[in-house]
Design an enzyme around this catalytic site. Structure first.
Site, PDB file in Angstrom:
ATOM      1  CB  CYS A 117      -0.994  -0.028   1.168  1.00 64.48           C
ATOM      2  SG  CYS A 117      -2.329   1.193   0.993  1.00 64.48           S
ATOM      3  CG  HIS A 140      -4.019  -3.365   2.401  1.00 61.85           C
ATOM      4  ND1 HIS A 140      -3.092  -2.953   3.328  1.00 61.85           N
ATOM      5  CD2 HIS A 140      -4.635  -2.251   1.956  1.00 61.85           C
ATOM      6  CE1 HIS A 140      -3.143  -1.636   3.452  1.00 61.85           C
ATOM      7  NE2 HIS A 140      -4.067  -1.179   2.620  1.00 61.85           N
ATOM      8  CD  GLU A 187      -2.129  -6.184   4.815  1.00 63.91           C
ATOM      9  OE1 GLU A 187      -2.445  -5.028   5.089  1.00 63.91           O
ATOM     10  OE2 GLU A 187      -1.537  -6.503   3.740  1.00 63.91           O
TER      11      GLU A 187
END
Length: 198
Positions: free
Chosen positions: A79, A180, A182
């Protein structure tokens, strides 16, 4: 050991949780020696480009990140971490980025879609990638800016959001994604797994 760089502007816990899920040994740290001693390094980030660069410079971590990039060990920006790897950003005029990649960060064009772009989008692979393997993978975005570079050889993926936006880069040992991983479910976990296995 994977060092997750802590400079006061990151989604650190969610990255750590994803690595824990994978069974990868990781630590959240702002310690230069620990970062430089790591096998792999992740530069996460949320927030404004200029403030993040100020934080990196005041702690000396800007030099540590450049040294990591030059060392040959795997480095992943996420990001804002991707954005910081470029030379400048329209978000913070006059603020100098890390300059690991040539190019700048520009605002998503106004095509009538909501900005910031928040939500799930599929990605189109632009070249063979060591960490992005799945065409049309759905991943999670939160951003108002994206990368613009004349060095198209580094671009590894794009997405459609009113226009085609380049959203991932890869060169040698250096990787970065605007989305992202994650927070991107199974597809994102696989991307992080690919990174941990480099």
């Amino acid at each position: 050991m994977i060092s997750i760089i802590d400079y006061g502007a990151g989604n650190l816990k969610s990255v750590k949780n994803a690595l824990d899920y994978l069974g990868a040994d990781s630590v959240i740290t702002g310690d230069a020696n620990m970062i430089l001693a790591a096998d792999k390094v992740i530069l996460p980030g949320v927030g404004a480009f200029g403030a993040a660069m100020d934080a990196l410079r005041s702690s000396g971590l800007d030099r540590v990140i450049r040294e990591t990039a030059d060392s040959g060990k795997p480095l992943l920006g996420i990001c804002l971490g991707l954005q910081l790897m470029f030379e400048e950003s329209e978000e913070s005029p006059g603020a100098e980025g890390l300059g690991i990649f040539k190019g700048k960060i520009v605002k998503i064009p106004d095509t009538g879609l909501k900005i910031p772009h928040i939500g799930w989008n599929s990605i189109t692979l632009k070249k063979e990638s060591k960490i992005l393997k799945k065409e049309n993978a759905f991943v999670y975005f939160v951003h108002s800016y994206y990368l613009k570079t004349d060095d198209t050889d580094i671009v590894s993926a794009s997405t459609e959001y009113g226009a085609e936006l380049d959203i991932a880069v890869e060169r040698g040992n250096i990787f970065a994604t605007q989305f992202h991983p994650e927070k991107s479910g199974g597809a994102g976990i696989q991307i992080l797994k690919n990174f941990t296995e480099l």
